[in-house]
Write a protein that holds these residues in place. Structure first.
Motif, PDB file in Angstrom:
ATOM      1  N   SER A   1     128.587  27.246  35.178  1.00 11.80           N
ATOM      2  CA  SER A   1     128.263  28.643  35.454  1.00 11.80           C
ATOM      3  C   SER A   1     129.276  29.244  36.429  1.00 11.80           C
ATOM      4  CB  SER A   1     126.840  28.779  35.999  1.00 11.80           C
ATOM      5  OG  SER A   1     126.717  28.147  37.253  1.00 11.80           O
ATOM      6  N   GLY A   2     129.859  28.415  37.283  1.00  6.81           N
ATOM      7  CA  GLY A   2     130.918  28.877  38.175  1.00  6.81           C
ATOM      8  C   GLY A   2     132.162  29.298  37.418  1.00  6.81           C
ATOM      9  N   VAL A   3     132.461  28.601  36.328  1.00  8.93           N
ATOM     10  CA  VAL A   3     133.595  28.992  35.489  1.00  8.93           C
ATOM     11  C   VAL A   3     133.339  30.374  34.897  1.00  8.93           C
ATOM     12  CG1 VAL A   3     134.940  28.427  33.432  1.00  8.93           C
ATOM     13  CG2 VAL A   3     134.245  26.612  35.004  1.00  8.93           C
ATOM     14  N   TYR A   4     132.094  30.605  34.463  1.00 11.02           N
ATOM     15  CA  TYR A   4     131.732  31.930  33.948  1.00 11.02           C
ATOM     16  C   TYR A   4     131.890  32.987  35.041  1.00 11.02           C
ATOM     17  CZ  TYR A   4     128.795  35.884  32.766  1.00 11.02           C
ATOM     18  OH  TYR A   4     128.335  37.150  32.571  1.00 11.02           O
ATOM     19  N   LEU A   5     131.377  32.708  36.238  1.00  7.43           N
ATOM     20  CA  LEU A   5     131.504  33.649  37.358  1.00  7.43           C
ATOM     21  C   LEU A   5     132.968  33.940  37.672  1.00  7.43           C
ATOM     22  CD1 LEU A   5     128.828  32.158  39.802  1.00  7.43           C
ATOM     23  CD2 LEU A   5     128.629  34.265  38.463  1.00  7.43           C
ATOM     24  N   SER A   6     133.791  32.908  37.621  1.00  5.73           N
ATOM     25  CA  SER A   6     135.212  33.053  37.901  1.00  5.73           C
ATOM     26  C   SER A   6     135.918  33.893  36.835  1.00  5.73           C
ATOM     27  CB  SER A   6     135.855  31.658  37.989  1.00  5.73           C
ATOM     28  OG  SER A   6     137.219  31.769  38.282  1.00  5.73           O
ATOM     29  N   MET A   7     135.654  33.581  35.579  1.00  5.93           N
ATOM     30  CA  MET A   7     136.294  34.337  34.493  1.00  5.93           C
ATOM     31  C   MET A   7     135.810  35.790  34.453  1.00  5.93           C
ATOM     32  SD  MET A   7     138.471  32.319  33.252  1.00  5.93           S
ATOM     33  CE  MET A   7     138.618  31.360  34.741  1.00  5.93           C
ATOM     34  N   ALA A   8     134.539  36.001  34.759  1.00  5.85           N
ATOM     35  CA  ALA A   8     134.038  37.371  34.816  1.00  5.85           C
ATOM     36  C   ALA A   8     134.675  38.131  35.975  1.00  5.85           C
ATOM     37  CB  ALA A   8     132.512  37.368  34.958  1.00  5.85           C
ATOM     38  N   GLY A   9     134.841  37.481  37.122  1.00  7.44           N
ATOM     39  CA  GLY A   9     135.513  38.109  38.256  1.00  7.44           C
ATOM     40  C   GLY A   9     136.961  38.424  37.942  1.00  7.44           C
ATOM     41  N   MET A  10     137.620  37.507  37.238  1.00  4.42           N
ATOM     42  CA  MET A  10     139.003  37.732  36.832  1.00  4.42           C
ATOM     43  C   MET A  10     139.103  38.934  35.894  1.00  4.42           C
ATOM     44  SD  MET A  10     141.475  35.193  34.652  1.00  4.42           S
ATOM     45  CE  MET A  10     140.548  35.454  33.162  1.00  4.42           C
ATOM     46  N   THR A  11     138.194  39.017  34.946  1.00  5.92           N
ATOM     47  CA  THR A  11     138.204  40.113  33.974  1.00  5.92           C
ATOM     48  C   THR A  11     137.945  41.455  34.648  1.00  5.92           C
ATOM     49  OG1 THR A  11     137.437  38.591  32.270  1.00  5.92           O
ATOM     50  CG2 THR A  11     137.169  40.939  31.826  1.00  5.92           C
ATOM     51  N   VAL A  12     136.976  41.499  35.545  1.00  9.20           N
ATOM     52  CA  VAL A  12     136.672  42.747  36.248  1.00  9.20           C
ATOM     53  C   VAL A  12     137.829  43.143  37.150  1.00  9.20           C
ATOM     54  CG1 VAL A  12     135.162  43.809  37.980  1.00  9.20           C
ATOM     55  CG2 VAL A  12     134.181  42.470  36.112  1.00  9.20           C
ATOM     56  N   GLY A  13     138.375  42.192  37.896  1.00 10.14           N
ATOM     57  CA  GLY A  13     139.488  42.488  38.795  1.00 10.14           C
ATOM     58  C   GLY A  13     140.686  43.058  38.064  1.00 10.14           C
ATOM     59  N   ALA A  14     141.083  42.400  36.990  1.00 13.47           N
ATOM     60  CA  ALA A  14     142.230  42.884  36.215  1.00 13.47           C
ATOM     61  C   ALA A  14     141.871  44.142  35.438  1.00 13.47           C
ATOM     62  CB  ALA A  14     142.713  41.803  35.252  1.00 13.47           C
ATOM     63  N   GLY A  15     140.663  44.195  34.902  1.00 10.19           N
ATOM     64  CA  GLY A  15     140.261  45.330  34.066  1.00 10.19           C
ATOM     65  C   GLY A  15     140.217  46.646  34.819  1.00 10.19           C
ATOM     66  N   ILE A  16     139.824  46.616  36.086  1.00 12.82           N
ATOM     67  CA  ILE A  16     139.765  47.848  36.878  1.00 12.82           C
ATOM     68  C   ILE A  16     141.170  48.372  37.163  1.00 12.82           C
ATOM     69  CG2 ILE A  16     139.101  48.801  39.136  1.00 12.82           C
ATOM     70  CD1 ILE A  16     136.695  48.344  37.331  1.00 12.82           C
ATOM     71  N   LEU A  17     142.119  47.484  37.429  1.00  7.54           N
ATOM     72  CA  LEU A  17     143.475  47.924  37.778  1.00  7.54           C
ATOM     73  C   LEU A  17     144.390  48.117  36.569  1.00  7.54           C
ATOM     74  CD1 LEU A  17     144.298  45.933  41.028  1.00  7.54           C
ATOM     75  CD2 LEU A  17     143.281  48.192  40.760  1.00  7.54           C
ATOM     76  N   LEU A  18     144.012  47.572  35.423  1.00  7.80           N
ATOM     77  CA  LEU A  18     144.867  47.661  34.235  1.00  7.80           C
ATOM     78  C   LEU A  18     145.184  49.098  33.812  1.00  7.80           C
ATOM     79  CD1 LEU A  18     146.426  45.979  32.188  1.00  7.80           C
ATOM     80  CD2 LEU A  18     144.381  45.987  30.751  1.00  7.80           C
ATOM     81  N   PRO A  19     144.214  50.010  33.774  1.00  4.76           N
ATOM     82  CA  PRO A  19     144.566  51.390  33.395  1.00  4.76           C
ATOM     83  C   PRO A  19     145.584  52.036  34.350  1.00  4.76           C
ATOM     84  CG  PRO A  19     142.199  51.086  33.275  1.00  4.76           C
ATOM     85  CD  PRO A  19     142.761  49.856  33.917  1.00  4.76           C
ATOM     86  N   VAL A  20     145.459  51.735  35.633  1.00  9.41           N
ATOM     87  CA  VAL A  20     146.411  52.291  36.611  1.00  9.41           C
ATOM     88  C   VAL A  20     147.802  51.716  36.349  1.00  9.41           C
ATOM     89  CG1 VAL A  20     146.903  52.603  39.065  1.00  9.41           C
ATOM     90  CG2 VAL A  20     144.530  52.523  38.269  1.00  9.41           C
ATOM     91  N   TYR A  21     147.871  50.439  36.011  1.00  7.47           N
ATOM     92  CA  TYR A  21     149.148  49.815  35.657  1.00  7.47           C
ATOM     93  C   TYR A  21     149.739  50.469  34.408  1.00  7.47           C
ATOM     94  CZ  TYR A  21     152.231  46.466  33.370  1.00  7.47           C
ATOM     95  OH  TYR A  21     153.280  45.881  32.710  1.00  7.47           O
ATOM     96  N   LEU A  22     148.910  50.681  33.400  1.00  5.67           N
ATOM     97  CA  LEU A  22     149.395  51.278  32.149  1.00  5.67           C
ATOM     98  C   LEU A  22     149.893  52.706  32.348  1.00  5.67           C
ATOM     99  CD1 LEU A  22     146.706  49.898  29.677  1.00  5.67           C
ATOM    100  CD2 LEU A  22     149.074  49.122  29.963  1.00  5.67           C
ATOM    101  N   LEU A  23     149.365  53.396  33.364  1.00  5.61           N
ATOM    102  CA  LEU A  23     149.837  54.745  33.686  1.00  5.61           C
ATOM    103  C   LEU A  23     151.038  54.730  34.625  1.00  5.61           C
ATOM    104  CD1 LEU A  23     146.388  56.511  34.144  1.00  5.61           C
ATOM    105  CD2 LEU A  23     148.009  56.804  32.250  1.00  5.61           C
ATOM    106  N   GLY A  24     151.481  53.553  35.027  1.00  6.93           N
ATOM    107  CA  GLY A  24     152.663  53.432  35.874  1.00  6.93           C
ATOM    108  C   GLY A  24     152.394  53.518  37.362  1.00  6.93           C
ATOM    109  N   GLY A  25     151.124  53.447  37.757  1.00  8.00           N
ATOM    110  CA  GLY A  25     150.794  53.571  39.170  1.00  8.00           C
ATOM    111  C   GLY A  25     150.847  52.271  39.951  1.00  8.00           C
TER     112      GLY A  25
END
Length: 172
Positions: A61-85
């Motif tokens: 379950s820790g692996v799930y928590l880790s992968m979900a945290g990774m997805t949320v962390g990257a997912g929130i910043l990904l649109p800003v990256y795609l816009l060049g920010g």
């Protein structure tokens, strides 16, 4: 006695992973401040160590928590990256921090990152002596390093504030 030794070992493991995470944040502050780059030799091992720490603390379950945290962390910043920010290193760092702290605390990290990023931007503008220097760049011009904001600093500060506020038992 056995339970006490298990708790002691668990606490030592948490402190060890905390030391690794804080060392990685110091590396981010150095590299992003000096070269405006967050190297993969910081983010990729941090991602793996974070996932391992979550696994050792919580099992699969820790692996799930880790992968979900990774997805949320990257997912929130990904649109800003795609816009060049932001740069790609910032997104990878957010993913690695998410893998380390898990899905329970990545929201706190991102909140404190946004807050410290805003304060850092105000300081950066003040340091430049004028907001007029922050004019849009044409696509042919590459901004000077001194004109760019090292957002890895904000991520590192947000991570350290979150870890300072929450006890070890919460994030790992």
């Amino acid at each position: 006695l056995y339970a006490r030794r298990g708790q002691s070992g668990q606490k030592a493991m948490r402190l060890f992973f905390l030391l690794i995470l804080l060392t990685a944040m110091m590396g981010v502050i150095y590299y992003d401040g000096r070269w405006r780059r967050i190297p993969n030799f910081i983010t990729f091992p941090l991602l793996a160590v974070g996932a391992l720490a979550q696994f050792l603390s919580h099992g699969w379950s820790g692996v799930y928590l880790s992968m979900a945290g990774m997805t949320v962390g990257a997912g929130i910043l990904l649109p800003v990256y795609l816009l060049g920010g932001l740069g790609g290193g910032d997104v990878k760092l957010a993913a690695a921090v998410g893998a380390s702290v898990g899905v329970r605390l990545i929201g706190s990290v991102l909140f404190f990152t946004a807050l410290s990023g805003g304060l850092l931007a105000l300081w950066w503008i003040y340091r430049q002596n004028s907001a007029l220097r922050w004019l849009p760049q044409t696509s042919l011009q590459e901004p000077a390093l001194s004109d760019t904001l090292p957002y890895g600093w904000a991520i590192a500060i947000g991570t350290m504030l979150t870890l300072g506020i929450h006890p070890l038992e919460v994030w790992l």
